[in-house]
Design a protein around this motif. Structure first.
Motif, PDB file in Angstrom:
ATOM      1  N   GLU A   5      41.853 -14.348   1.160  1.00 19.90           N
ATOM      2  CA  GLU A   5      41.438 -13.253   1.171  1.00 19.90           C
ATOM      3  C   GLU A   5      41.285 -12.149   0.199  1.00 19.90           C
ATOM      4  OE1 GLU A   5      43.308 -14.566   3.253  1.00 19.90           O
ATOM      5  OE2 GLU A   5      42.251 -14.839   5.341  1.00 19.90           O
ATOM      6  N   ALA A  46      35.392 -11.105   0.078  1.00 19.50           N
ATOM      7  CA  ALA A  46      34.771 -10.361   1.485  1.00 19.50           C
ATOM      8  C   ALA A  46      33.371  -9.992   1.163  1.00 19.50           C
ATOM      9  CB  ALA A  46      35.461  -9.541   1.936  1.00 19.50           C
ATOM     10  N   ILE A  54      33.110  -6.133   5.474  1.00 14.97           N
ATOM     11  CA  ILE A  54      34.317  -5.412   5.963  1.00 14.97           C
ATOM     12  C   ILE A  54      34.014  -3.854   5.351  1.00 14.97           C
ATOM     13  CG2 ILE A  54      36.107  -7.083   6.308  1.00 14.97           C
ATOM     14  CD1 ILE A  54      37.056  -6.306   3.658  1.00 14.97           C
ATOM     15  N   VAL A  57      39.927  -0.737   5.057  1.00  9.73           N
ATOM     16  CA  VAL A  57      41.123  -1.499   5.047  1.00  9.73           C
ATOM     17  C   VAL A  57      42.381  -0.476   5.263  1.00  9.73           C
ATOM     18  CG1 VAL A  57      40.435  -3.414   3.694  1.00  9.73           C
ATOM     19  CG2 VAL A  57      41.542  -1.509   2.619  1.00  9.73           C
ATOM     20  N   ARG A 125      45.138  -4.897   5.976  1.00  4.88           N
ATOM     21  CA  ARG A 125      44.639  -5.428   7.204  1.00  4.88           C
ATOM     22  C   ARG A 125      42.866  -4.762   7.386  1.00  4.88           C
ATOM     23  NH1 ARG A 125      45.212  -2.205  11.529  1.00  4.88           N
ATOM     24  NH2 ARG A 125      47.268  -1.298  10.775  1.00  4.88           N
ATOM     25  N   THR A 126      42.237  -5.579   7.782  1.00  5.33           N
ATOM     26  CA  THR A 126      41.050  -5.055   7.717  1.00  5.33           C
ATOM     27  C   THR A 126      40.672  -3.816   9.297  1.00  5.33           C
ATOM     28  OG1 THR A 126      40.249  -6.834   9.048  1.00  5.33           O
ATOM     29  CG2 THR A 126      39.670  -7.051   6.817  1.00  5.33           C
ATOM     30  N   ASN A 141      37.647  -5.932  14.570  1.00  6.66           N
ATOM     31  CA  ASN A 141      37.175  -6.836  13.424  1.00  6.66           C
ATOM     32  C   ASN A 141      37.751  -8.098  13.150  1.00  6.66           C
ATOM     33  OD1 ASN A 141      36.749  -7.458  10.661  1.00  6.66           O
ATOM     34  ND2 ASN A 141      36.182  -5.261  10.308  1.00  6.66           N
ATOM     35  N   PHE A 144      38.439 -10.697   6.946  1.00 10.68           N
ATOM     36  CA  PHE A 144      37.787 -10.606   5.895  1.00 10.68           C
ATOM     37  C   PHE A 144      36.412 -11.325   5.869  1.00 10.68           C
ATOM     38  CE2 PHE A 144      42.098  -9.555   4.846  1.00 10.68           C
ATOM     39  CZ  PHE A 144      42.074  -8.513   4.128  1.00 10.68           C
ATOM     40  N   PRO A 150      42.629 -11.231   9.970  1.00 10.17           N
ATOM     41  CA  PRO A 150      42.442  -9.875   9.599  1.00 10.17           C
ATOM     42  C   PRO A 150      43.521  -9.135   8.637  1.00 10.17           C
ATOM     43  CG  PRO A 150      42.970  -9.856  11.879  1.00 10.17           C
ATOM     44  CD  PRO A 150      42.755 -11.077  11.584  1.00 10.17           C
TER      45      PRO A 150
END
Length: 163
Positions: A5, A46, A54, A57, A125-126, A141, A144, A150
């Motif tokens: 990620e 991403a 995304i 974050v 974390r998304t 979500n 990524f 996530p």
């Protein structure tokens, strides 16, 4: 092929003669370093927001040895960031402002008399939701990229060396 990620970060970068960019100089009594207007830059593997990737974050940097939290904030990712977007990536820039302006980044610290190793975990974390065509509803979500977690982690260790 599976891509991690996180593509790159400058969290461990050094400036010649000055030491680590994000290393503290003077810890406060709780052991936190200086509040900094700049924070580590993180480039993600991403899809950028402009292409439906995304949007935001949450970052959390903690010394796993002491439990001290140095960074805990939400950030919107830039809609357009041509240099990295053209490579299919997106990034949290080092001068991005957190959603809540009181969520500052503090430089990680180890006390001058503390020789034991400290393990730091930077969790990313998304945030946000996406429209699920099959279920006809918004879902949290997925991460990524579709099918990926996530949450991503960057780990590093700090230890004082005897003078």
């Amino acid at each position: 092929p599976l891509h991690p990620e996180i593509y790159a970060t400058d969290v461990g970068e050094e400036k010649p003669g000055l030491g680590f960019i994000y290393g503290c100089r003077r810890p406060d009594k709780e052991g936190k370093g200086e509040k900094s207007p700049l924070h580590p830059e993180i480039t993600f593997n991403a899809t950028p927001p402009i292409f439906g990737g995304i949007q935001a974050v949450h970052v959390h940097l903690e010394d796993q040895t002491t439990g001290i939290v140095y960074w805990d904030a939400d950030y919107k990712l830039p809609l357009l960031d041509p240099l990295v977007n053209l490579a299919g990536k997106t990034r949290l820039k080092k001068f991005s402002q957190p959603e809540n302006l009181t969520d500052s980044f503090y430089k990680p610290c180890v006390a001058k008399d503390d020789m034991k190793p400290h393990f730091f975990d930077l969790t990313v974390r998304t945030l946000g939701k996406y429209w699920d065509e099959d279920l006809q509803e918004f879902r949290p979500n997925t991460g990524f990229e579709r099918g990926r977690t996530p949450v991503a982690h960057i780990g590093f260790e700090e230890q004082r060396m005897p003078q």
